[in-house]
Design a protein around this motif. Sequence first.
Motif, PDB file in Angstrom:
ATOM      1  N   LYS A   9      14.093 -67.369  49.738  1.00  0.00           N
ATOM      2  CA  LYS A   9      15.347 -67.033  48.940  1.00  0.00           C
ATOM      3  C   LYS A   9      15.284 -67.541  47.604  1.00  0.00           C
ATOM      4  N   GLU A  10      14.508 -69.048  47.426  1.00  0.00           N
ATOM      5  CA  GLU A  10      14.674 -69.581  46.119  1.00  0.00           C
ATOM      6  C   GLU A  10      13.599 -68.897  45.279  1.00  0.00           C
ATOM      7  N   LEU A  11      12.502 -68.353  45.659  1.00  0.00           N
ATOM      8  CA  LEU A  11      11.695 -67.421  44.987  1.00  0.00           C
ATOM      9  C   LEU A  11      12.325 -66.172  44.527  1.00  0.00           C
ATOM     10  N   ALA A  12      13.037 -65.451  45.394  1.00  0.00           N
ATOM     11  CA  ALA A  12      14.105 -64.267  45.268  1.00  0.00           C
ATOM     12  C   ALA A  12      14.956 -64.842  43.966  1.00  0.00           C
ATOM     13  N   ASP A  13      15.733 -65.889  44.044  1.00  0.00           N
ATOM     14  CA  ASP A  13      16.564 -66.049  43.208  1.00  0.00           C
ATOM     15  C   ASP A  13      15.960 -66.263  41.613  1.00  0.00           C
ATOM     16  N   ASN A  14      14.563 -66.857  41.715  1.00  0.00           N
ATOM     17  CA  ASN A  14      14.128 -66.991  40.619  1.00  0.00           C
ATOM     18  C   ASN A  14      13.617 -65.829  39.888  1.00  0.00           C
ATOM     19  N   LEU A  15      13.421 -64.777  40.667  1.00  0.00           N
ATOM     20  CA  LEU A  15      13.074 -63.139  40.214  1.00  0.00           C
ATOM     21  C   LEU A  15      14.465 -62.708  39.229  1.00  0.00           C
ATOM     22  N   GLU A  16      15.669 -63.240  39.824  1.00  0.00           N
ATOM     23  CA  GLU A  16      16.816 -62.646  38.981  1.00  0.00           C
ATOM     24  C   GLU A  16      16.908 -63.794  37.781  1.00  0.00           C
ATOM     25  N   LYS A  17      16.930 -64.950  38.024  1.00  0.00           N
ATOM     26  CA  LYS A  17      17.250 -66.032  37.199  1.00  0.00           C
ATOM     27  C   LYS A  17      16.262 -65.901  35.748  1.00  0.00           C
ATOM     28  N   ASN A  21       9.525 -59.468  37.277  1.00  0.00           N
ATOM     29  CA  ASN A  21       9.240 -58.602  38.243  1.00  0.00           C
ATOM     30  C   ASN A  21       8.687 -58.750  39.683  1.00  0.00           C
ATOM     31  N   GLU A  22       7.860 -60.087  39.549  1.00  0.00           N
ATOM     32  CA  GLU A  22       6.997 -60.401  40.711  1.00  0.00           C
ATOM     33  C   GLU A  22       6.827 -62.018  40.740  1.00  0.00           C
ATOM     34  N   LYS A  36       9.872 -56.975  42.790  1.00  0.00           N
ATOM     35  CA  LYS A  36      10.895 -56.385  42.440  1.00  0.00           C
ATOM     36  C   LYS A  36      10.915 -55.058  42.509  1.00  0.00           C
ATOM     37  N   GLU A  37      11.511 -54.153  43.227  1.00  0.00           N
ATOM     38  CA  GLU A  37      11.189 -52.666  43.338  1.00  0.00           C
ATOM     39  C   GLU A  37      11.928 -52.054  41.899  1.00  0.00           C
ATOM     40  N   LYS A  38      11.209 -51.430  41.486  1.00  0.00           N
ATOM     41  CA  LYS A  38      11.735 -50.424  40.441  1.00  0.00           C
ATOM     42  C   LYS A  38      12.585 -49.272  40.710  1.00  0.00           C
ATOM     43  N   PRO A  39      13.773 -49.331  40.408  1.00  0.00           N
ATOM     44  CA  PRO A  39      14.574 -48.092  40.686  1.00  0.00           C
ATOM     45  C   PRO A  39      13.937 -46.782  40.305  1.00  0.00           C
TER      46      PRO A  39
END
Length: 151
Positions: A9-17, A21-22, A36-39
């Motif tokens: 979860k922390e790593l995923a939050d860092n993607l957004e923060k 992309n990875e 992160k998947e590209k739409p």
Amino acid sequence: MKIDVKTVKELADNLEKYKLNEVAVESGGVKLVIKKEKPEKNVEYIQPQQIIPQVFIDGEVQEAQLEEEVEAINCEYITAPMVGTFYISSAPGNPAFVREGTEVTPGETLCIIEAMKLMNEVKAHKACKIKKILVEDGKVVKKGDKLFAIE
């Protein structure tokens, strides 16, 4: 490194923060990569509508011009065989190869398209009459652009 839900979860939050992309982490022979998947881009194709121009003078439609435009839409065309610069004559100041109303024979030169410093003649593929020249002298054309309306 212990991989648990909190770490993921922390790593995923860092993607957004950090607008990444990875994120990849490796520790103790264990590697975790979160991407992160590209739409997918939605591409919508729209069928162009046929537009018939009308000229209004003192509130009346000029029928002759309107009929001429409709006729031009329903005729055949000679198109550009390549990308390049359109020339109606062999050199500046020389007479044009053809003019509107000119009747041509198969193989007769209609114009030149300059591509990569080479002059390529565009020739008539059949006997026809040049109804309208659709490109201005010196303009860049793409392959498939309509050069002449013929009948």
